[in-house]
Design a protein around this motif. Structure first.
Motif, PDB file in Angstrom:
ATOM      1  N   VAL A 118       5.878   3.769   1.793  1.00  0.00           N
ATOM      2  CA  VAL A 118       5.560   2.365   1.511  1.00  0.00           C
ATOM      3  C   VAL A 118       4.900   1.782   2.750  1.00  0.00           C
ATOM      4  O   VAL A 118       5.463   1.798   3.850  1.00  0.00           O
ATOM      5  CB  VAL A 118       6.815   1.581   1.132  1.00  0.00           C
ATOM      6  CG1 VAL A 118       6.481   0.107   0.923  1.00  0.00           C
ATOM      7  CG2 VAL A 118       7.445   2.168  -0.132  1.00  0.00           C
ATOM      8  N   GLY A 119       3.688   1.266   2.578  1.00  0.00           N
ATOM      9  CA  GLY A 119       2.924   0.728   3.689  1.00  0.00           C
ATOM     10  C   GLY A 119       2.972  -0.785   3.772  1.00  0.00           C
ATOM     11  O   GLY A 119       3.959  -1.408   3.434  1.00  0.00           O
ATOM     12  N   SER A 131       0.845  -1.187   0.000  1.00  0.00           N
ATOM     13  CA  SER A 131       0.000   0.000   0.000  1.00  0.00           C
ATOM     14  C   SER A 131       0.885   1.243   0.000  1.00  0.00           C
ATOM     15  O   SER A 131       2.098   1.173   0.221  1.00  0.00           O
ATOM     16  CB  SER A 131      -0.890   0.005   1.252  1.00  0.00           C
ATOM     17  OG  SER A 131      -0.106   0.187   2.418  1.00  0.00           O
ATOM     18  N   ARG A 132       0.262   2.372  -0.224  1.00  0.00           N
ATOM     19  CA  ARG A 132       0.911   3.662  -0.034  1.00  0.00           C
ATOM     20  C   ARG A 132       0.210   4.302   1.151  1.00  0.00           C
ATOM     21  O   ARG A 132      -1.026   4.335   1.222  1.00  0.00           O
ATOM     22  CB  ARG A 132       0.799   4.553  -1.276  1.00  0.00           C
ATOM     23  CG  ARG A 132       1.576   4.024  -2.460  1.00  0.00           C
ATOM     24  CD  ARG A 132       3.076   3.955  -2.153  1.00  0.00           C
ATOM     25  NE  ARG A 132       3.861   3.334  -3.203  1.00  0.00           N
ATOM     26  CZ  ARG A 132       4.283   2.067  -3.193  1.00  0.00           C
ATOM     27  NH1 ARG A 132       3.988   1.280  -2.192  1.00  0.00           N
ATOM     28  NH2 ARG A 132       5.007   1.590  -4.163  1.00  0.00           N
ATOM     29  N   ALA A 133       1.007   4.759   2.095  1.00  0.00           N
ATOM     30  CA  ALA A 133       0.471   5.328   3.332  1.00  0.00           C
ATOM     31  C   ALA A 133       0.769   6.821   3.365  1.00  0.00           C
ATOM     32  O   ALA A 133       1.925   7.230   3.250  1.00  0.00           O
ATOM     33  CB  ALA A 133       1.091   4.637   4.538  1.00  0.00           C
ATOM     34  N   TYR A 134      -0.285   7.614   3.485  1.00  0.00           N
ATOM     35  CA  TYR A 134      -0.141   9.064   3.557  1.00  0.00           C
ATOM     36  C   TYR A 134      -0.346   9.526   5.001  1.00  0.00           C
ATOM     37  O   TYR A 134      -1.344   9.169   5.633  1.00  0.00           O
ATOM     38  CB  TYR A 134      -1.194   9.749   2.689  1.00  0.00           C
ATOM     39  CG  TYR A 134      -0.981   9.608   1.211  1.00  0.00           C
ATOM     40  CD1 TYR A 134      -0.170  10.507   0.515  1.00  0.00           C
ATOM     41  CD2 TYR A 134      -1.606   8.590   0.493  1.00  0.00           C
ATOM     42  CE1 TYR A 134       0.015  10.385  -0.856  1.00  0.00           C
ATOM     43  CE2 TYR A 134      -1.424   8.464  -0.875  1.00  0.00           C
ATOM     44  CZ  TYR A 134      -0.609   9.367  -1.536  1.00  0.00           C
ATOM     45  OH  TYR A 134      -0.440   9.253  -2.895  1.00  0.00           O
ATOM     46  N   PRO A 135       0.566  10.351   5.528  1.00  0.00           N
ATOM     47  CA  PRO A 135       0.338  10.934   6.853  1.00  0.00           C
ATOM     48  C   PRO A 135      -0.736  12.019   6.744  1.00  0.00           C
ATOM     49  O   PRO A 135      -0.661  12.888   5.876  1.00  0.00           O
ATOM     50  CB  PRO A 135       1.702  11.539   7.216  1.00  0.00           C
ATOM     51  CG  PRO A 135       2.370  11.809   5.899  1.00  0.00           C
ATOM     52  CD  PRO A 135       1.836  10.783   4.938  1.00  0.00           C
ATOM     53  N   VAL A 136      -1.751  11.930   7.599  1.00  0.00           N
ATOM     54  CA  VAL A 136      -2.870  12.870   7.488  1.00  0.00           C
ATOM     55  C   VAL A 136      -3.177  13.619   8.783  1.00  0.00           C
ATOM     56  O   VAL A 136      -4.013  14.513   8.791  1.00  0.00           O
ATOM     57  CB  VAL A 136      -4.146  12.166   6.975  1.00  0.00           C
ATOM     58  CG1 VAL A 136      -3.945  11.652   5.559  1.00  0.00           C
ATOM     59  CG2 VAL A 136      -4.591  11.058   7.921  1.00  0.00           C
ATOM     60  N   HIS A 164       6.156  12.899  18.559  1.00  0.00           N
ATOM     61  CA  HIS A 164       4.739  13.073  18.241  1.00  0.00           C
ATOM     62  C   HIS A 164       4.197  11.776  17.632  1.00  0.00           C
ATOM     63  O   HIS A 164       4.936  10.824  17.431  1.00  0.00           O
ATOM     64  CB  HIS A 164       4.527  14.266  17.297  1.00  0.00           C
ATOM     65  CG  HIS A 164       5.389  14.205  16.080  1.00  0.00           C
ATOM     66  ND1 HIS A 164       6.531  14.952  15.944  1.00  0.00           N
ATOM     67  CD2 HIS A 164       5.299  13.468  14.949  1.00  0.00           C
ATOM     68  CE1 HIS A 164       7.094  14.688  14.778  1.00  0.00           C
ATOM     69  NE2 HIS A 164       6.363  13.788  14.156  1.00  0.00           N
ATOM     70  N   HIS A 165       2.905  11.787  17.352  1.00  0.00           N
ATOM     71  CA  HIS A 165       2.183  10.611  16.874  1.00  0.00           C
ATOM     72  C   HIS A 165       1.528  10.968  15.539  1.00  0.00           C
ATOM     73  O   HIS A 165       1.031  12.082  15.374  1.00  0.00           O
ATOM     74  CB  HIS A 165       1.145  10.181  17.904  1.00  0.00           C
ATOM     75  CG  HIS A 165       1.676  10.244  19.306  1.00  0.00           C
ATOM     76  ND1 HIS A 165       2.644   9.396  19.764  1.00  0.00           N
ATOM     77  CD2 HIS A 165       1.400  11.101  20.320  1.00  0.00           C
ATOM     78  CE1 HIS A 165       2.939   9.703  21.017  1.00  0.00           C
ATOM     79  NE2 HIS A 165       2.198  10.736  21.382  1.00  0.00           N
ATOM     80  N   THR A 166       1.519  10.022  14.608  1.00  0.00           N
ATOM     81  CA  THR A 166       1.064  10.293  13.247  1.00  0.00           C
ATOM     82  C   THR A 166      -0.004   9.282  12.834  1.00  0.00           C
ATOM     83  O   THR A 166       0.167   8.085  13.043  1.00  0.00           O
ATOM     84  CB  THR A 166       2.256  10.219  12.266  1.00  0.00           C
ATOM     85  OG1 THR A 166       3.287  11.086  12.735  1.00  0.00           O
ATOM     86  CG2 THR A 166       1.835  10.632  10.868  1.00  0.00           C
ATOM     87  N   VAL A 167      -1.059   9.785  12.232  1.00  0.00           N
ATOM     88  CA  VAL A 167      -2.108   8.929  11.675  1.00  0.00           C
ATOM     89  C   VAL A 167      -1.886   8.845  10.166  1.00  0.00           C
ATOM     90  O   VAL A 167      -1.691   9.863   9.501  1.00  0.00           O
ATOM     91  CB  VAL A 167      -3.513   9.492  11.983  1.00  0.00           C
ATOM     92  CG1 VAL A 167      -4.592   8.621  11.329  1.00  0.00           C
ATOM     93  CG2 VAL A 167      -3.732   9.588  13.494  1.00  0.00           C
ATOM     94  N   PHE A 168      -1.923   7.609   9.660  1.00  0.00           N
ATOM     95  CA  PHE A 168      -1.747   7.352   8.229  1.00  0.00           C
ATOM     96  C   PHE A 168      -3.017   6.724   7.664  1.00  0.00           C
ATOM     97  O   PHE A 168      -3.680   5.936   8.344  1.00  0.00           O
ATOM     98  CB  PHE A 168      -0.606   6.354   7.994  1.00  0.00           C
ATOM     99  CG  PHE A 168       0.761   6.892   8.292  1.00  0.00           C
ATOM    100  CD1 PHE A 168       1.523   7.484   7.294  1.00  0.00           C
ATOM    101  CD2 PHE A 168       1.292   6.804   9.564  1.00  0.00           C
ATOM    102  CE1 PHE A 168       2.793   7.969   7.566  1.00  0.00           C
ATOM    103  CE2 PHE A 168       2.556   7.293   9.847  1.00  0.00           C
ATOM    104  CZ  PHE A 168       3.314   7.874   8.843  1.00  0.00           C
ATOM    105  N   VAL A 169      -3.305   7.041   6.402  1.00  0.00           N
ATOM    106  CA  VAL A 169      -4.314   6.288   5.659  1.00  0.00           C
ATOM    107  C   VAL A 169      -3.567   5.475   4.597  1.00  0.00           C
ATOM    108  O   VAL A 169      -2.658   5.983   3.947  1.00  0.00           O
ATOM    109  CB  VAL A 169      -5.395   7.186   5.019  1.00  0.00           C
ATOM    110  CG1 VAL A 169      -6.243   7.833   6.093  1.00  0.00           C
ATOM    111  CG2 VAL A 169      -4.807   8.233   4.098  1.00  0.00           C
ATOM    112  N   HIS A 170      -3.935   4.221   4.484  1.00  0.00           N
ATOM    113  CA  HIS A 170      -3.353   3.333   3.473  1.00  0.00           C
ATOM    114  C   HIS A 170      -4.304   3.266   2.293  1.00  0.00           C
ATOM    115  O   HIS A 170      -5.522   3.109   2.468  1.00  0.00           O
ATOM    116  CB  HIS A 170      -3.164   1.920   4.040  1.00  0.00           C
ATOM    117  CG  HIS A 170      -2.079   1.828   5.055  1.00  0.00           C
ATOM    118  ND1 HIS A 170      -0.820   1.377   4.754  1.00  0.00           N
ATOM    119  CD2 HIS A 170      -2.069   2.110   6.384  1.00  0.00           C
ATOM    120  CE1 HIS A 170      -0.078   1.378   5.848  1.00  0.00           C
ATOM    121  NE2 HIS A 170      -0.816   1.825   6.853  1.00  0.00           N
ATOM    122  N   VAL A 171      -3.737   3.400   1.104  1.00  0.00           N
ATOM    123  CA  VAL A 171      -4.507   3.287  -0.137  1.00  0.00           C
ATOM    124  C   VAL A 171      -3.777   2.319  -1.061  1.00  0.00           C
ATOM    125  O   VAL A 171      -2.755   1.752  -0.690  1.00  0.00           O
ATOM    126  CB  VAL A 171      -4.705   4.674  -0.803  1.00  0.00           C
ATOM    127  CG1 VAL A 171      -5.551   5.585   0.094  1.00  0.00           C
ATOM    128  CG2 VAL A 171      -3.380   5.335  -1.131  1.00  0.00           C
TER     129      VAL A 171
END
Length: 196
Positions: free
Chosen positions: A194-195, A4-9, A161-168
């Motif tokens: 790269v997720g 997957s591709r993971a974007y930090p959001v 810090h802490h990061t939320v990612f969405v995988h697509v």
């Protein structure tokens, strides 16, 4: 094939806030897996005992296992965390664990057990079809992951810090990631990584 591709959001210094925002995104999945992936690196005796109390069935391993100079076999961590003396446990650190649990059962306790080491909670699933997205959702790739004490999904760089990612999907779907970030009142905070 592929990852997957993971974007930090979303990014915050508050672990509970990061987890809460990740849950908001998880609620948008058309469906999600029955299991959640929990990963943690423990750096201190206190963190280790706290995490072992939350995950009593988890197997802990050395982050960098020592090698036997004669056999060249890597050592396995063999202490019982709940009964080992602090003086025996401390030289064994850092440790890590990868554990799967039923979704909705331990995530909150896990968040509260996270200490100074990197950790993550990952929910796989499928994003619903969306005319604004570049591609339809794909169960093999889609999901949400909250990464504690870091901002690189490959565990390469600790952070405060802490990061939320969405995988697509494996080609990346920036329009979908942007729309998901906007749901949190945020934007995509960096390039796709790269997720899973």
């Amino acid at each position: 094939m592929g990852n997957s591709r993971a974007y930090p959001v979303f990014r915050t210094s508050d672990a509970v806030e990061a987890w809460t925002q990740a849950l908001r995104l998880k609620a948008l999945l058309e469906y999600h897996d029955d299991e959640v992936t929990l990963m943690a690196e423990v750096l201190t005796v206190e963190d280790t005992r706290r995490m072992a109390a939350v995950l009593p069935d988890a197997e802990f391993r050395y982050v960098d296992p020592p090698m036997d100079p004669v056999t060249h076999d890597y050592a396995e961590f063999s202490l019982t965390i709940t009964t080992a003396e602090d003086s025996a446990l401390e030289p064994e650190l850092p440790l890590e664990t990868l554990h799967y649990v039923e979704a909705g059962t331990l995530e909150e306790r896990f968040v509260r057990a996270v200490g100074k080491g990197m950790a993550s909670i990952g929910w796989g699933g499928r994003w619903p079809d969306d005319a604004e997205a570049e591609r339809p959702g794909v169960a093999k790739y889609d999901g949400v992951e909250v990464f504690f004490n870091g901002d690189e999904i490959d565990w390469s760089r600790p952070a405060d810090h802490h990061t939320v990612f969405v995988h697509v999907d494996k080609w990346g779907d920036l329009p979908r990631a942007e729309k998901l970030a906007a749901h949190l009142g945020s934007t995509v905070l960096g390039d796709a990584q790269v997720g899973w």
